[in-house]
Write a protein that holds these residues in place. Structure first.
Motif, PDB file in Angstrom:
ATOM      1  N   HIS A  66       0.828  -1.216   0.000  1.00 35.69           N
ATOM      2  CA  HIS A  66       0.000   0.000   0.000  1.00 35.69           C
ATOM      3  C   HIS A  66       0.859   1.263   0.000  1.00 35.69           C
ATOM      4  CE1 HIS A  66      -3.524  -2.529   1.652  1.00 35.69           C
ATOM      5  NE2 HIS A  66      -3.558  -2.477   0.340  1.00 35.69           N
TER       6      HIS A  66
ATOM      7  N   HIS B  80       3.401   1.600  -1.650  1.00 37.54           N
ATOM      8  CA  HIS B  80       3.828   1.739  -3.047  1.00 37.54           C
ATOM      9  C   HIS B  80       2.646   1.848  -4.003  1.00 37.54           C
ATOM     10  CE1 HIS B  80       7.727   1.273  -1.560  1.00 37.54           C
ATOM     11  NE2 HIS B  80       8.081   0.131  -2.090  1.00 37.54           N
ATOM     12  N   GLY B  81       1.453   2.133  -3.457  1.00 39.99           N
ATOM     13  CA  GLY B  81       0.301   2.401  -4.306  1.00 39.99           C
ATOM     14  C   GLY B  81      -0.538   1.197  -4.682  1.00 39.99           C
ATOM     15  N   PHE B  82      -0.310   0.050  -4.049  1.00 43.40           N
ATOM     16  CA  PHE B  82      -1.124  -1.131  -4.348  1.00 43.40           C
ATOM     17  C   PHE B  82      -2.585  -0.823  -4.057  1.00 43.40           C
ATOM     18  CE2 PHE B  82      -2.965  -5.303  -3.408  1.00 43.40           C
ATOM     19  CZ  PHE B  82      -2.519  -6.040  -4.489  1.00 43.40           C
ATOM     20  N   PRO B  83      -3.508  -1.263  -4.945  1.00 41.32           N
ATOM     21  CA  PRO B  83      -4.920  -0.923  -4.760  1.00 41.32           C
ATOM     22  C   PRO B  83      -5.526  -1.570  -3.509  1.00 41.32           C
ATOM     23  CG  PRO B  83      -4.641  -2.437  -6.603  1.00 41.32           C
ATOM     24  CD  PRO B  83      -3.272  -2.048  -6.160  1.00 41.32           C
TER      25      PRO B  83
ATOM     26  N   ALA C  64      -6.983  -3.477 -11.533  1.00 45.11           N
ATOM     27  CA  ALA C  64      -6.219  -2.469 -10.784  1.00 45.11           C
ATOM     28  C   ALA C  64      -4.870  -3.038 -10.355  1.00 45.11           C
ATOM     29  CB  ALA C  64      -7.015  -2.000  -9.572  1.00 45.11           C
ATOM     30  N   MET C  65      -4.846  -4.320  -9.981  1.00 42.89           N
ATOM     31  CA  MET C  65      -3.576  -4.952  -9.608  1.00 42.89           C
ATOM     32  C   MET C  65      -2.626  -4.998 -10.802  1.00 42.89           C
ATOM     33  SD  MET C  65      -4.883  -8.066  -7.129  1.00 42.89           S
ATOM     34  CE  MET C  65      -3.285  -8.877  -7.138  1.00 42.89           C
TER      35      MET C  65
ATOM     36  N   TRP D 205      -1.220  -1.568 -11.450  1.00 40.20           N
ATOM     37  CA  TRP D 205      -0.196  -1.295 -10.435  1.00 40.20           C
ATOM     38  C   TRP D 205       1.113  -2.001 -10.788  1.00 40.20           C
ATOM     39  CZ3 TRP D 205       2.109  -4.680  -6.789  1.00 40.20           C
ATOM     40  CH2 TRP D 205       2.904  -4.046  -5.828  1.00 40.20           C
TER      41      TRP D 205
ATOM     42  N   ARG E 105       2.804  -0.248 -13.695  1.00 38.73           N
ATOM     43  CA  ARG E 105       3.453   0.996 -13.261  1.00 38.73           C
ATOM     44  C   ARG E 105       4.739   0.712 -12.498  1.00 38.73           C
ATOM     45  NH1 ARG E 105      -1.495   3.376 -10.868  1.00 38.73           N
ATOM     46  NH2 ARG E 105      -2.645   4.065 -12.666  1.00 38.73           N
ATOM     47  N   MET E 106       4.712  -0.294 -11.648  1.00 39.37           N
ATOM     48  CA  MET E 106       5.888  -0.644 -10.844  1.00 39.37           C
ATOM     49  C   MET E 106       7.061  -1.064 -11.729  1.00 39.37           C
ATOM     50  SD  MET E 106       5.285  -0.179  -7.625  1.00 39.37           S
ATOM     51  CE  MET E 106       6.561  -1.135  -6.836  1.00 39.37           C
TER      52      MET E 106
END
Length: 101
Positions: A47, A49-52, A65-66, A69, A72-73
């Motif tokens: 979270h 690192h922006g995990f949904p 969404a995963m 993410w 993007r990572m």
């Protein structure tokens, strides 16, 4: 296989394949090749690192969404739903090829 004296019609066990978009924690963990316990242990870091977050109404995780993410990572960008090289990957490959000779 039907017995010779069994003339009743049998329906398929699964009539339609359903690929859910929202999944419970255990399946979200499996998507990342983690056990549920490993996933839960890493969630705070994810979270950060922006995990949904899970959806509030169901408590389930959104696989799309995963995937966004994860993309993007790893620097994957999209143009009209077509993946391209990760950011800087082309120059990295060129540098490695030049180093080989």
């Amino acid at each position: 296989m039907k017995a010779a004296n069994d003339n009743r019609p049998h329906g398929a066990a699964v009539r339609f394949v359903v690929n859910p978009r929202l999944v419970p924690l255990a399946k979200a963990a499996r998507r990342l090749h983690l056990t549920p316990a490993e996933f839960e242990a890493k969630l705070t870091a994810f979270h950060r690192h922006g995990f949904p977050l899970p959806r509030p109404l169901t408590g389930h995780y959104d696989l799309v969404a995963m995937d966004v993410w994860l993309d993007r990572m790893h620097g994957v960008s999209y143009d009209e739903n077509r993946p391209t090289c990760p950011t800087g990957a082309a120059s990295l490959v060129d540098a490695r090829l030049a180093a080989i000779g």
